[in-house]
Write a protein that holds these residues in place. Structure first.
Motif, PDB file in Angstrom:
ATOM      1  N   UNK A  99       1.277  12.007 -15.916  1.00 31.58           N
ATOM      2  CA  UNK A  99       0.057  12.406 -16.622  1.00 31.58           C
ATOM      3  C   UNK A  99       0.005  13.928 -16.750  1.00 31.58           C
ATOM      4  N   UNK A 100       0.446  14.580 -15.676  1.00 31.72           N
ATOM      5  CA  UNK A 100       0.480  16.039 -15.723  1.00 31.72           C
ATOM      6  C   UNK A 100       1.427  16.499 -16.824  1.00 31.72           C
ATOM      7  N   UNK A 117       0.760   9.996 -11.606  1.00 28.04           N
ATOM      8  CA  UNK A 117      -0.027  11.221 -11.729  1.00 28.04           C
ATOM      9  C   UNK A 117       0.836  12.350 -12.276  1.00 28.04           C
ATOM     10  N   UNK A 125      -5.013   4.914 -20.230  1.00 28.77           N
ATOM     11  CA  UNK A 125      -3.798   4.951 -21.043  1.00 28.77           C
ATOM     12  C   UNK A 125      -3.006   3.660 -20.862  1.00 28.77           C
ATOM     13  N   UNK A 126      -3.026   3.132 -19.641  1.00 24.10           N
ATOM     14  CA  UNK A 126      -2.320   1.889 -19.393  1.00 24.10           C
ATOM     15  C   UNK A 126      -3.015   0.724 -20.081  1.00 24.10           C
ATOM     16  N   UNK A 168      -0.776  -2.395  -8.631  1.00 27.26           N
ATOM     17  CA  UNK A 168      -2.133  -2.478  -8.094  1.00 27.26           C
ATOM     18  C   UNK A 168      -2.654  -3.913  -8.160  1.00 27.26           C
ATOM     19  N   UNK A 171       2.298   1.595  -3.392  1.00 21.86           N
ATOM     20  CA  UNK A 171       1.276   2.065  -4.307  1.00 21.86           C
ATOM     21  C   UNK A 171       1.140   3.584  -4.234  1.00 21.86           C
ATOM     22  N   UNK A 172       1.181   4.106  -3.015  1.00 21.37           N
ATOM     23  CA  UNK A 172       1.090   5.552  -2.850  1.00 21.37           C
ATOM     24  C   UNK A 172       2.151   6.266  -3.673  1.00 21.37           C
ATOM     25  N   UNK A 175       2.092   6.099 -20.496  1.00 20.62           N
ATOM     26  CA  UNK A 175       1.452   4.792 -20.587  1.00 20.62           C
ATOM     27  C   UNK A 175       2.278   3.738 -19.876  1.00 20.62           C
ATOM     28  N   UNK A 212      -2.736   9.426  -0.369  1.00 17.77           N
ATOM     29  CA  UNK A 212      -3.258   8.199   0.226  1.00 17.77           C
ATOM     30  C   UNK A 212      -3.216   8.271   1.749  1.00 17.77           C
ATOM     31  N   UNK A 241      -4.967   6.028  -4.289  1.00 21.46           N
ATOM     32  CA  UNK A 241      -4.897   7.480  -4.091  1.00 21.46           C
ATOM     33  C   UNK A 241      -5.159   8.210  -5.415  1.00 21.46           C
ATOM     34  N   UNK A 273       0.835  -1.207   0.000  1.00 19.02           N
ATOM     35  CA  UNK A 273       0.000   0.000   0.000  1.00 19.02           C
ATOM     36  C   UNK A 273       0.866   1.251   0.000  1.00 19.02           C
ATOM     37  N   UNK A 282      -0.285  -0.027 -12.599  1.00 15.97           N
ATOM     38  CA  UNK A 282      -1.385  -0.986 -12.565  1.00 15.97           C
ATOM     39  C   UNK A 282      -0.872  -2.362 -12.158  1.00 15.97           C
ATOM     40  N   UNK A 326       2.001   4.199 -16.154  1.00 16.69           N
ATOM     41  CA  UNK A 326       0.723   3.732 -15.623  1.00 16.69           C
ATOM     42  C   UNK A 326       0.613   2.214 -15.679  1.00 16.69           C
ATOM     43  N   UNK A 327       1.195   1.624 -16.715  1.00 19.01           N
ATOM     44  CA  UNK A 327       1.167   0.170 -16.802  1.00 19.01           C
ATOM     45  C   UNK A 327       1.890  -0.428 -15.592  1.00 19.01           C
ATOM     46  N   UNK A 369     -10.040  -2.253  -4.308  1.00 17.98           N
ATOM     47  CA  UNK A 369      -8.772  -1.615  -3.978  1.00 17.98           C
ATOM     48  C   UNK A 369      -8.954  -0.109  -3.951  1.00 17.98           C
ATOM     49  N   UNK A 389       1.633   5.720  -7.593  1.00 12.41           N
ATOM     50  CA  UNK A 389       0.533   6.485  -8.151  1.00 12.41           C
ATOM     51  C   UNK A 389       0.901   7.962  -8.243  1.00 12.41           C
TER      52      UNK A 389
END
Lengths: 235, 124
Positions: free
Chosen positions: A51-52, A48, B28-29, A129, A40-41, A119, B107, B101, A37, A126, A122-123, B98, A44
């Motif tokens: 993405x910006x 993010x 996107x992923x 995740x 993950x924080x 991409x 988070x 954040x 967890x 994920x 993010x992949x 799940x 992500x």
């Protein structure tokens, strides 16, 4: 009944061991969930940020375009099983199907590189995740299984074993009682026999003087009869 | 007592309930999937400040109960907070839920339903 008790105890030991194994596993998983967890924080956050970057590079909102062009999932998961002390824990495994790309044209004008990088980021996110999700599923299932196993352990420990023991105790006491009764009866019978014998003895004893008297009487009568040849002195 | 294989064999998609940035990134992923016509069901929901809680709940129910092809449901934590009672009462193993954040909301492990359960189990 003794066999039943023995069986219950063996079952109890086995279940207890199972519960311990599961609990160990469970603790490990909770620790890993905690770690994942946190990871993950971070992931992500990075995602993010990328993405910006894309938004900046493309110079406008691409969200709408992306939402509209999503058709087929490229990123999917499959589940496989893992066996922990007889409990099947599903595990998610992510895989990407090749050859379909919904976003081929995204960022064609500008920012294509950023889009690509985003991409990938993010992949990766994920994937993290998915890993976390499989841990969490294992957690939920294990939680449930541990509850069931513990309930069984407690049921055997606190209900079945005492009940069997009680039954055995009852049977034993009943048998003892029967034994005692039997013993008492035997004693009673032998006592009665003795008493009977004594009575008979007494009866015999009582009878024999009578006989003697009878014989004596008979003797007297015989005497009475027998002294015919005696002379009568008085007359 | 493990779940039968059929309960998760067909589950292969991820579903997302999140704000626009999160959904965009995840799409996107490549997690996005729209089921073929005529039903055209998306496996993602974009939530903004104007979205009603009932709409979120409906999507949550659709992803957790109705659709049998979703393995993991990702939901932004601040959105999960809006339907917290639903999230708390959801205890099934599949699909696994799940909380993630979002860009604007860092988070917070204190609010996570699963971590709450962990803490409760260890008696803290």
């Amino acid at each position: 009944m003794k066999g039943k008790l023995k069986g219950a105890q063996t079952g109890h030991d086995l279940l207890k061991r199972k519960s311990e194994a599961l609990t160990k596993r469970f603790r490990e998983i909770t620790r890993r969930i905690d770690e994942a967890k946190r990871k993950m924080g971070r992931v992500m956050q990075i995602a993010a940020f990328s993405l910006a970057e894309v938004t900046y590079a493309v110079g406008g909102e691409i969200g709408y375009q992306i939402q509209e062009s999503a058709k087929q999932a490229r990123f999917r998961v499959r589940t496989k099983q893992e066996n922990v002390s007889g409990v099947f824990l599903p595990q998610f495994e992510s895989y990407q199907t090749e050859g379909n790309n919904d976003f081929g044209l995204t960022g064609l004008g500008k920012g294509g590189q950023q889009v690509q990088r985003c991409r990938e980021t993010y992949a990766r996110a994920v994937e993290t995740l998915v890993e976390l999700a499989s841990l969490q599923t294992a957690f939920v299932i294990l939680d449930e299984v541990i509850k069931v196993v513990n309930r069984r352990v407690n049921a055997i420990e606190h209900v079945i074993i005492p009940r069997t023991e009680n039954t055995i105790k009852y049977i034993n006491s009943e048998l003892d009682e029967l034994d005692r009764e039997e013993f008492y009866r035997l004693k009673k019978v032998s006592g009665k026999k003795q008493r009977d014998a004594a009575e008979q003895e007494a009866a015999r004893e009582a009878k024999s003087p009578e006989k003697e008297i009878a014989t004596a009487e008979a003797g007297e009568s015989r005497d009475l009869l027998g002294d015919e040849d005696n002379e009568d002195v008085i007359f | 007592m493990a779940a039968p294989a059929s309960a998760y064999k067909d589950r292969q998609f991820l579903a997302v309930i999140g704000d626009e940035d999160t959904v965009t990134g995840l799409l996107l992923a490549g997690v996005g999937h729209v089921s073929p016509p005529p039903d055209n069901q998306k496996n993602f929901l974009v939530v903004d400040t104007k979205t009603e809680n009932s709409a979120i709940e409906a999507a949550f129910d659709r992803f957790t109960h109705e659709r049998k092809d979703i393995a993991i449901l990702l939901i932004n934590q601040h959105i999960a907070e809006r339907i917290r009672h639903r999230v708390e009462t959801y205890t099934a193993a599949f699909p696994s839920l799940l909380e993630i954040p979002s860009k604007d909301h860092p988070y917070d492990p204190e609010k996570d339903s699963v971590l709450k359960r962990v803490r409760r189990l260890f008696g803290e």
